[in-house]
Design a protein around this motif. Structure first.
Motif, PDB file in Angstrom:
ATOM      1  N   VAL A  73       0.859  -1.173   0.000  1.00  0.00           N
ATOM      2  CA  VAL A  73       0.000   0.000   0.000  1.00  0.00           C
ATOM      3  C   VAL A  73       0.900   1.229   0.000  1.00  0.00           C
ATOM      4  O   VAL A  73       1.788   1.350   0.851  1.00  0.00           O
ATOM      5  CB  VAL A  73      -0.927   0.030   1.228  1.00  0.00           C
ATOM      6  CG1 VAL A  73      -1.813   1.272   1.187  1.00  0.00           C
ATOM      7  CG2 VAL A  73      -1.777  -1.229   1.302  1.00  0.00           C
ATOM      8  N   VAL A  74       0.706   2.130  -0.950  1.00  0.00           N
ATOM      9  CA  VAL A  74       1.449   3.386  -1.032  1.00  0.00           C
ATOM     10  C   VAL A  74       0.447   4.530  -1.042  1.00  0.00           C
ATOM     11  O   VAL A  74      -0.516   4.521  -1.817  1.00  0.00           O
ATOM     12  CB  VAL A  74       2.320   3.451  -2.301  1.00  0.00           C
ATOM     13  CG1 VAL A  74       2.974   4.826  -2.426  1.00  0.00           C
ATOM     14  CG2 VAL A  74       3.389   2.369  -2.290  1.00  0.00           C
ATOM     15  N   SER A  75       0.662   5.516  -0.169  1.00  0.00           N
ATOM     16  CA  SER A  75      -0.244   6.660  -0.118  1.00  0.00           C
ATOM     17  C   SER A  75       0.538   7.954   0.047  1.00  0.00           C
ATOM     18  O   SER A  75       1.705   7.952   0.448  1.00  0.00           O
ATOM     19  CB  SER A  75      -1.245   6.509   1.032  1.00  0.00           C
ATOM     20  OG  SER A  75      -0.578   6.507   2.279  1.00  0.00           O
ATOM     21  N   TRP A 138      -5.723  13.066  -0.158  1.00  0.00           N
ATOM     22  CA  TRP A 138      -4.867  11.897   0.015  1.00  0.00           C
ATOM     23  C   TRP A 138      -5.201  10.871  -1.059  1.00  0.00           C
ATOM     24  O   TRP A 138      -6.377  10.550  -1.278  1.00  0.00           O
ATOM     25  CB  TRP A 138      -5.050  11.280   1.389  1.00  0.00           C
ATOM     26  CG  TRP A 138      -4.343  11.989   2.495  1.00  0.00           C
ATOM     27  CD1 TRP A 138      -3.153  11.633   3.074  1.00  0.00           C
ATOM     28  CD2 TRP A 138      -4.768  13.180   3.179  1.00  0.00           C
ATOM     29  NE1 TRP A 138      -2.815  12.541   4.057  1.00  0.00           N
ATOM     30  CE2 TRP A 138      -3.785  13.492   4.154  1.00  0.00           C
ATOM     31  CE3 TRP A 138      -5.891  14.011   3.062  1.00  0.00           C
ATOM     32  CZ2 TRP A 138      -3.896  14.587   4.989  1.00  0.00           C
ATOM     33  CZ3 TRP A 138      -5.998  15.112   3.892  1.00  0.00           C
ATOM     34  CH2 TRP A 138      -5.004  15.392   4.835  1.00  0.00           C
ATOM     35  N   ARG A 140      -4.146   6.886  -2.698  1.00  0.00           N
ATOM     36  CA  ARG A 140      -3.540   5.630  -2.273  1.00  0.00           C
ATOM     37  C   ARG A 140      -3.648   4.582  -3.371  1.00  0.00           C
ATOM     38  O   ARG A 140      -4.681   4.473  -4.048  1.00  0.00           O
ATOM     39  CB  ARG A 140      -4.222   5.113  -1.004  1.00  0.00           C
ATOM     40  CG  ARG A 140      -3.513   3.941  -0.366  1.00  0.00           C
ATOM     41  CD  ARG A 140      -4.147   3.562   0.958  1.00  0.00           C
ATOM     42  NE  ARG A 140      -5.435   2.898   0.738  1.00  0.00           N
ATOM     43  CZ  ARG A 140      -6.201   2.446   1.738  1.00  0.00           C
ATOM     44  NH1 ARG A 140      -5.837   2.632   3.003  1.00  0.00           N
ATOM     45  NH2 ARG A 140      -7.336   1.839   1.471  1.00  0.00           N
ATOM     46  N   ALA A 142      -2.941   0.371  -3.957  1.00  0.00           N
ATOM     47  CA  ALA A 142      -2.707  -0.891  -3.264  1.00  0.00           C
ATOM     48  C   ALA A 142      -2.599  -2.028  -4.271  1.00  0.00           C
ATOM     49  O   ALA A 142      -3.342  -2.065  -5.262  1.00  0.00           O
ATOM     50  CB  ALA A 142      -3.839  -1.189  -2.282  1.00  0.00           C
ATOM     51  N   HIS A 151      -7.674   4.259  -4.026  1.00  0.00           N
ATOM     52  CA  HIS A 151      -8.533   4.895  -3.034  1.00  0.00           C
ATOM     53  C   HIS A 151      -8.167   6.370  -2.929  1.00  0.00           C
ATOM     54  O   HIS A 151      -7.035   6.763  -3.233  1.00  0.00           O
ATOM     55  CB  HIS A 151      -8.380   4.245  -1.652  1.00  0.00           C
ATOM     56  CG  HIS A 151      -8.913   2.852  -1.556  1.00  0.00           C
ATOM     57  ND1 HIS A 151      -8.169   1.743  -1.914  1.00  0.00           N
ATOM     58  CD2 HIS A 151     -10.122   2.389  -1.132  1.00  0.00           C
ATOM     59  CE1 HIS A 151      -8.897   0.652  -1.722  1.00  0.00           C
ATOM     60  NE2 HIS A 151     -10.074   1.013  -1.248  1.00  0.00           N
ATOM     61  N   GLY A 156      -7.351  11.769   5.029  1.00  0.00           N
ATOM     62  CA  GLY A 156      -6.255  10.848   5.298  1.00  0.00           C
ATOM     63  C   GLY A 156      -6.622   9.714   6.225  1.00  0.00           C
ATOM     64  O   GLY A 156      -5.762   8.917   6.604  1.00  0.00           O
ATOM     65  N   TRP A 159     -11.220   6.214   3.709  1.00  0.00           N
ATOM     66  CA  TRP A 159     -10.857   6.026   2.304  1.00  0.00           C
ATOM     67  C   TRP A 159     -12.068   5.608   1.475  1.00  0.00           C
ATOM     68  O   TRP A 159     -12.883   4.801   1.919  1.00  0.00           O
ATOM     69  CB  TRP A 159      -9.760   4.975   2.163  1.00  0.00           C
ATOM     70  CG  TRP A 159      -8.477   5.396   2.797  1.00  0.00           C
ATOM     71  CD1 TRP A 159      -8.057   5.123   4.067  1.00  0.00           C
ATOM     72  CD2 TRP A 159      -7.441   6.184   2.204  1.00  0.00           C
ATOM     73  NE1 TRP A 159      -6.832   5.687   4.304  1.00  0.00           N
ATOM     74  CE2 TRP A 159      -6.422   6.338   3.178  1.00  0.00           C
ATOM     75  CE3 TRP A 159      -7.282   6.756   0.947  1.00  0.00           C
ATOM     76  CZ2 TRP A 159      -5.263   7.059   2.919  1.00  0.00           C
ATOM     77  CZ3 TRP A 159      -6.127   7.475   0.697  1.00  0.00           C
ATOM     78  CH2 TRP A 159      -5.127   7.621   1.668  1.00  0.00           C
ATOM     79  N   ARG A 195       3.583   7.294   2.547  1.00  0.00           N
ATOM     80  CA  ARG A 195       3.597   6.108   3.399  1.00  0.00           C
ATOM     81  C   ARG A 195       3.644   4.833   2.560  1.00  0.00           C
ATOM     82  O   ARG A 195       3.093   4.782   1.463  1.00  0.00           O
ATOM     83  CB  ARG A 195       2.372   6.079   4.306  1.00  0.00           C
ATOM     84  CG  ARG A 195       2.281   7.280   5.233  1.00  0.00           C
ATOM     85  CD  ARG A 195       1.179   7.131   6.257  1.00  0.00           C
ATOM     86  NE  ARG A 195       1.066   8.303   7.103  1.00  0.00           N
ATOM     87  CZ  ARG A 195       0.294   8.376   8.173  1.00  0.00           C
ATOM     88  NH1 ARG A 195      -0.435   7.324   8.530  1.00  0.00           N
ATOM     89  NH2 ARG A 195       0.246   9.488   8.891  1.00  0.00           N
TER      90      ARG A 195
END
Length: 208
Positions: A73-75, A138, A140, A142, A151, A156, A159, A195
């Motif tokens: 998961v990258v956000s 934000w 994201r 995944a 998402h 933040g 989602w 993140r």
């Protein structure tokens, strides 16, 4: 002290990410600060889109990506200096010129900041999600085995699912960042609160 760069380096390291990143296509300028945030300025007439009619294509937007195996998961909190229509900050999945996907915080023709996604399998599609009453949001990305989920969140914390999809060559997909300015002079996108987690989402609908 933050230092702006105008020439790409061989690799880029952002502290929150375990993998090195590379510029597949460099931007007008960029900076990484202390390594925990990223600023990208895209030049004029830059975009990523292959028209579904097959009559036009643009693969000119800058791309900073790195390959990571397994579920992840990258956000990031994305702030965009909106000026022209379709200016955007982007989280990107990239395999090759005909297989990629982008999750955008983009200025609509109605001059509203909006969540937009594009999935390209030979040709691109284009899907608008919802408008945002702010200059930041934000985003994201995944990975779930051979599938991916996009998402977005206005705070933040909570989602909303934007897309759930697959890409050709999923085992070789790289993840990263982009910015675009298809109709403007340039566009700057700032990615903060980046993140990474090497985990699989338990529920793609709720984003948990």
């Amino acid at each position: 002290m933050q230092q702006e760069r105008n020439e790409p380096e061989e690799t880029v390291h952002l502290a929150p990410l375990p993998m090195p990143l590379r510029w597949e296509l460099p931007p007008k300028s960029w900076s990484a600060g202390d390594g925990s945030s990223l600023t990208i300025t895209a030049a004029s007439k830059t975009d990523l889109f292959i028209d579904p009619e097959g009559t036009a294509e643009a693969l000119t937007a800058p791309r900073l990506v790195g390959t990571q195996q397994g579920d992840f998961v990258v956000s990031a909190r994305v702030t965009v200096g909106f000026s022209a229509v379709y200016d955007a900050g982007v989280l990107l999945l990239w395999t090759h010129d005909r297989a990629w996907a982008k999750l955008c915080f983009e200025l609509s023709p109605q001059r509203e900041p909006m969540i937009v996604s594009v999935v390209t399998r030979g040709l691109s599609d284009d899907s608008n999600a919802f408008a945002v009453s702010s200059d930041h949001v934000w985003l994201r990305v995944a990975r779930l085995g051979r599938a991916y989920a996009f998402h977005a969140s206005v705070d933040g914390a909570a989602w909303r699912l934007i897309r759930y999809f697959a890409l050709d060559g999923a085992e070789d997909v790289a993840v990263g960042f982009s910015a675009q300015s298809p109709t403007g002079d340039e566009c700057t996108a700032v990615f903060e609160d980046i993140r990474f987690a090497p985990r699989r989402l338990g529920d793609i609908r709720s984003g948990e």
